[in-house]
Write an enzyme that holds these catalytic residues in place. Structure first.
Site, PDB file in Angstrom:
ATOM      1  N   ARG A 109      -0.814  -7.168  -7.465  1.00  0.00           N
ATOM      2  CA  ARG A 109      -1.475  -6.810  -6.053  1.00  0.00           C
ATOM      3  C   ARG A 109      -2.834  -7.712  -5.769  1.00  0.00           C
ATOM      4  O   ARG A 109      -2.841  -7.906  -4.764  1.00  0.00           O
ATOM      5  CB  ARG A 109      -1.648  -5.371  -5.888  1.00  0.00           C
ATOM      6  CG  ARG A 109      -0.353  -4.229  -6.019  1.00  0.00           C
ATOM      7  CD  ARG A 109      -0.887  -3.125  -6.398  1.00  0.00           C
ATOM      8  NE  ARG A 109      -1.829  -2.465  -5.364  1.00  0.00           N
ATOM      9  CZ  ARG A 109      -1.298  -1.741  -4.411  1.00  0.00           C
ATOM     10  NH1 ARG A 109       0.170  -1.313  -4.442  1.00  0.00           N
ATOM     11  NH2 ARG A 109      -1.854  -1.192  -3.476  1.00  0.00           N
ATOM     12  N   TYR A 214       9.059  -5.995 -14.153  1.00  0.00           N
ATOM     13  CA  TYR A 214       9.280  -7.486 -13.700  1.00  0.00           C
ATOM     14  C   TYR A 214       8.071  -8.261 -14.159  1.00  0.00           C
ATOM     15  O   TYR A 214       7.130  -7.832 -14.222  1.00  0.00           O
ATOM     16  CB  TYR A 214       9.562  -7.590 -12.252  1.00  0.00           C
ATOM     17  CG  TYR A 214       8.922  -6.667 -11.391  1.00  0.00           C
ATOM     18  CD1 TYR A 214       7.440  -7.012 -10.982  1.00  0.00           C
ATOM     19  CD2 TYR A 214       9.122  -5.368 -10.983  1.00  0.00           C
ATOM     20  CE1 TYR A 214       6.635  -6.387 -10.011  1.00  0.00           C
ATOM     21  CE2 TYR A 214       8.266  -4.787 -10.024  1.00  0.00           C
ATOM     22  CZ  TYR A 214       7.042  -5.166  -9.796  1.00  0.00           C
ATOM     23  OH  TYR A 214       6.218  -4.440  -8.740  1.00  0.00           O
ATOM     24  N   ASP A 296       0.069   1.697   5.607  1.00  0.00           N
ATOM     25  CA  ASP A 296       0.073   2.790   5.092  1.00  0.00           C
ATOM     26  C   ASP A 296      -0.194   4.084   6.083  1.00  0.00           C
ATOM     27  O   ASP A 296       0.087   5.197   5.985  1.00  0.00           O
ATOM     28  CB  ASP A 296      -0.354   3.187   3.570  1.00  0.00           C
ATOM     29  CG  ASP A 296       0.599   2.694   2.508  1.00  0.00           C
ATOM     30  OD1 ASP A 296       1.778   2.060   2.744  1.00  0.00           O
ATOM     31  OD2 ASP A 296       0.231   2.852   1.114  1.00  0.00           O
TER      32      ASP A 296
HETATM   33  C1  FAD Z   1       3.936   2.877  -7.492  1.00  0.00           C
HETATM   34  C2  FAD Z   1       4.097   2.076  -6.414  1.00  0.00           C
HETATM   35  C3  FAD Z   1       4.692   0.978  -6.298  1.00  0.00           C
HETATM   36  C4  FAD Z   1       4.777  -0.084  -5.071  1.00  0.00           C
HETATM   37  N1  FAD Z   1       5.276  -0.979  -5.143  1.00  0.00           N
HETATM   38  C5  FAD Z   1       5.629  -1.839  -4.124  1.00  0.00           C
HETATM   39  C6  FAD Z   1       6.432  -2.898  -3.897  1.00  0.00           C
HETATM   40  O1  FAD Z   1       6.925  -3.462  -4.862  1.00  0.00           O
HETATM   41  N2  FAD Z   1       6.429  -3.806  -2.650  1.00  0.00           N
HETATM   42  C7  FAD Z   1       5.775  -3.228  -1.711  1.00  0.00           C
HETATM   43  O2  FAD Z   1       5.868  -4.011  -0.612  1.00  0.00           O
HETATM   44  N3  FAD Z   1       4.846  -2.180  -1.629  1.00  0.00           N
HETATM   45  C8  FAD Z   1       4.918  -1.635  -2.910  1.00  0.00           C
HETATM   46  N4  FAD Z   1       4.317  -0.476  -2.801  1.00  0.00           N
HETATM   47  C9  FAD Z   1       3.457   0.007  -1.615  1.00  0.00           C
HETATM   48  C10 FAD Z   1       2.270  -0.948  -1.410  1.00  0.00           C
HETATM   49  O3  FAD Z   1       1.484  -0.553  -2.303  1.00  0.00           O
HETATM   50  C11 FAD Z   1       1.295  -0.202  -0.035  1.00  0.00           C
HETATM   51  O4  FAD Z   1       2.457   0.208   0.994  1.00  0.00           O
HETATM   52  C12 FAD Z   1       0.282  -1.082   0.573  1.00  0.00           C
HETATM   53  O5  FAD Z   1      -0.407  -1.477  -0.583  1.00  0.00           O
HETATM   54  C13 FAD Z   1      -0.457  -0.378   1.678  1.00  0.00           C
HETATM   55  O6  FAD Z   1      -1.287  -1.402   2.176  1.00  0.00           O
HETATM   56  P1  FAD Z   1      -2.317  -0.859   3.382  1.00  0.00           P
HETATM   57  O7  FAD Z   1      -3.122  -2.077   3.520  1.00  0.00           O
HETATM   58  O8  FAD Z   1      -1.645  -0.287   4.400  1.00  0.00           O
HETATM   59  O9  FAD Z   1      -3.028   0.438   2.626  1.00  0.00           O
HETATM   60  P2  FAD Z   1      -4.182   0.543   1.482  1.00  0.00           P
HETATM   61  O10 FAD Z   1      -3.594  -0.459   0.349  1.00  0.00           O
HETATM   62  O11 FAD Z   1      -4.193   1.918   1.084  1.00  0.00           O
HETATM   63  O12 FAD Z   1      -5.541   0.071   1.805  1.00  0.00           O
HETATM   64  C14 FAD Z   1      -6.332   0.830   2.758  1.00  0.00           C
HETATM   65  C15 FAD Z   1      -7.716   0.066   2.785  1.00  0.00           C
HETATM   66  O13 FAD Z   1      -8.504   0.790   3.692  1.00  0.00           O
HETATM   67  C16 FAD Z   1      -9.864   1.224   3.227  1.00  0.00           C
HETATM   68  N5  FAD Z   1     -10.107   2.626   3.705  1.00  0.00           N
HETATM   69  C17 FAD Z   1      -9.632   3.725   3.771  1.00  0.00           C
HETATM   70  N6  FAD Z   1     -10.200   4.513   4.359  1.00  0.00           N
HETATM   71  C18 FAD Z   1     -11.366   3.800   4.878  1.00  0.00           C
HETATM   72  C19 FAD Z   1     -12.334   4.260   6.048  1.00  0.00           C
HETATM   73  N7  FAD Z   1     -12.181   5.539   6.330  1.00  0.00           N
HETATM   74  N8  FAD Z   1     -12.948   3.342   6.505  1.00  0.00           N
HETATM   75  C20 FAD Z   1     -12.910   1.957   5.952  1.00  0.00           C
HETATM   76  N9  FAD Z   1     -11.971   1.604   5.359  1.00  0.00           N
HETATM   77  C21 FAD Z   1     -11.125   2.570   4.666  1.00  0.00           C
HETATM   78  C22 FAD Z   1      -9.396   1.556   1.648  1.00  0.00           C
HETATM   79  O14 FAD Z   1     -10.390   1.264   0.850  1.00  0.00           O
HETATM   80  C23 FAD Z   1      -8.282   0.201   1.400  1.00  0.00           C
HETATM   81  O15 FAD Z   1      -9.288  -1.081   1.095  1.00  0.00           O
HETATM   82  C24 FAD Z   1       4.015   0.187  -4.022  1.00  0.00           C
HETATM   83  C25 FAD Z   1       3.002   1.537  -4.071  1.00  0.00           C
HETATM   84  C26 FAD Z   1       3.312   2.489  -5.248  1.00  0.00           C
HETATM   85  C27 FAD Z   1       2.223   3.390  -5.317  1.00  0.00           C
END
Ligand code: FAD
Length: 390
Positions: A109, A214, A296
């Site tokens: 990641r 993997y 997410d």
């Molecule tokens: C065990 C596991 C395995 C996974 N395997 C895979 C995989 O193989 N392939 C795949 O595609 N996905 C996988 N995922 C899913 C993936 O990790 C997430 O869907 C993805 O990282 C979501 O990204 P995001 O940017 O939406 O959210 P996040 O990564 O949660 O980023 C949110 C960001 O917003 C910031 N933030 C939060 N609140 C605030 C606020 N109020 N003000 C300002 N900033 C804020 C946080 O600090 C963070 O930097 C996996 C997840 C898990 C738990």
């Protein structure tokens, strides 16, 4: 930094937020990003990214960087966790590129996050750390954002990419909390002194458990994730807990020797409680007015289709296309939400179903094993997903 001057404000600098900032900036939008953390970083371990996602990363000019840091598995192999028996195999490697026009990759990641961060920085997108979105409201056509650090911002569009516990959701009237899936993910990395010559994704399936491993870091480490059923740890928002191998082995019960050896080779386990939300049921849940939700923040999912980050990257690409296609802000957000919600819902639903299949016991597991043995790749391939979006 004067954040107010920008058209688009992205909250959250995870994979989804950086992807959105990059895609929007590439379409010529005036975009800025705030992140609550004091530094940009990604913890956690590996993720798989399907051809639907690597194709977009290629469009964004990241293919060379991806080739440098990712691993490209030749196959997805399903095995029985108790007996060790091979259940089925989906060829990836050259087949993924031939059938879907882009590779299937496994990447740490932090490496994917860094590739996106460097691309955003190369475009001089203003990024501000230590800014936590506290409140957001829509008044008429305007969106007003307040941060805990005292800034008040009024962008033309707010992109809520603030993850599972998103506060941006309140701007579209969504106040529900994430739900605990009942599943715990133990995650670890094994350094490999000799990179795997035949890299593959292996999924071990057993009653109320599965384990996936993997290679990542261009084959220099093996990413191992073991999922078991269990209780929600205290402080669920603090998702990254220290974990004990003994608790994991007890929760797994008996497993075959090769799997046992792989699990024993993990030097340090971390524990994540897996939360999600029910699949989306309408476009309005992905955005309304001057607020678009992404990744997410909009559709957290169980990781059993390995597509959470992938869907965030698809969202980013779709949002940038809708933004550049003209009309009022409200029209552009509606176009984006209508384009994305059903596909995200389908992936969320399929991920839940995969969890049931992976963790099956009794007759359901016999049926699963039979189907994989007879139909093989046909039941493991996901063409509607890997074909990607236009
Ligand atoms: C065990 C596991 C395995 C996974 N395997 C895979 C995989 O193989 N392939 C795949 O595609 N996905 C996988 N995922 C899913 C993936 O990790 C997430 O869907 C993805 O990282 C979501 O990204 P995001 O940017 O939406 O959210 P996040 O990564 O949660 O980023 C949110 C960001 O917003 C910031 N933030 C939060 N609140 C605030 C606020 N109020 N003000 C300002 N900033 C804020 C946080 O600090 C963070 O930097 C996996 C997840 C898990 C738990």
């Amino acid at each position: 930094m004067d954040i107010q001057a920008s058209d688009i404000l992205v909250t959250g600098g995870g994979i989804g937020g950086l992807a959105a900032a990059l895609a929007l900036s590439r379409q010529g939008a005036d975009v800025r990003l705030i992140e609550q953390a004091p530094a940009f970083s990604e913890v956690g371990a590996g993720i798989q990214i399907g051809p639907n996602v690597t194709r977009i990363l290629g469009d964004w000019g990241l293919e060379t960087g991806l080739r440098r840091v990712a691993s490209f598995p030749q196959a997805l192999l399903a095995r029985d966790a108790r007996s060790g028996r091979a259940l089925g195999q989906l060829p990836l490697g050259e087949r993924a590129e031939r059938v879907y026009g882009a590779p299937y990759a496994c990447i740490h990641r932090a490496d994917l996050h860094q590739l996106l961060l460097e691309a955003v920085q190369a475009r001089a997108v203003p990024l501000q750390l230590n800014q936590r979105l506290a409140e957001v409201s829509q008044q008429g056509h305007a969106v007003v954002v307040r941060t805990e650090q005292g800034q008040q911002l009024t962008p033309a569009l707010l992109v809520g990419a603030d993850g599972l516990w998103s506060r941006s959701r309140q701007a579209v009237g969504l106040t529900d909390s994430p739900r605990f899936s009942g599943h715990l993910a133990y995650r670890g990395l094994v350094p490999l002194s000799v990179p795997a010559s035949e890299p593959q994704v292996t999924v071990w399936m057993g009653p109320r458990l599965h384990v996936v491993h993997y290679p990542v870091q261009a084959g220099r480490a093996l990413n191992v994730v073991a999922i078991v059923h269990g209780q929600l740890p205290p402080n669920p928002q603090d998702w990254d807990h220290a974990a004990h191998a003994a608790h994991l082995l007890q929760a797994l019960g008996p497993v075959c020797r090769p799997l046992q050896q792989t699990l024993e080779s993990v030097p340090n386990w971390r524990l994540w409680a897996l939360n999600d939300r029910p699949p989306l049921t309408s476009a309005a849940q992905m955005g309304q007015g001057a607020v678009a939700l992404l990744g997410d923040a909009a559709h957290p999912m169980r990781p059993y289709l390995a597509q959470g980050a992938g869907m965030a990257i698809e969202d980013a690409q779709a949002l940038a296309q809708c933004w550049s296609s003209g009309g009022t802000v409200d029209q552009r957000v509606r176009r984006y939400a209508e384009q994305r919600w059903a596909r995200n819902a389908q992936v969320q639903t399929r991920a839940i179903r995969n969890g049931r299949i992976f963790h099956a016991h009794g007759p359901l597991s016999w049926g699963r094993n039979l189907a994989m043995g007879v139909l093989g790749a046909k039941v493991m391939d996901v063409p509607w997903l890997y074909k990607g979006i236009d």
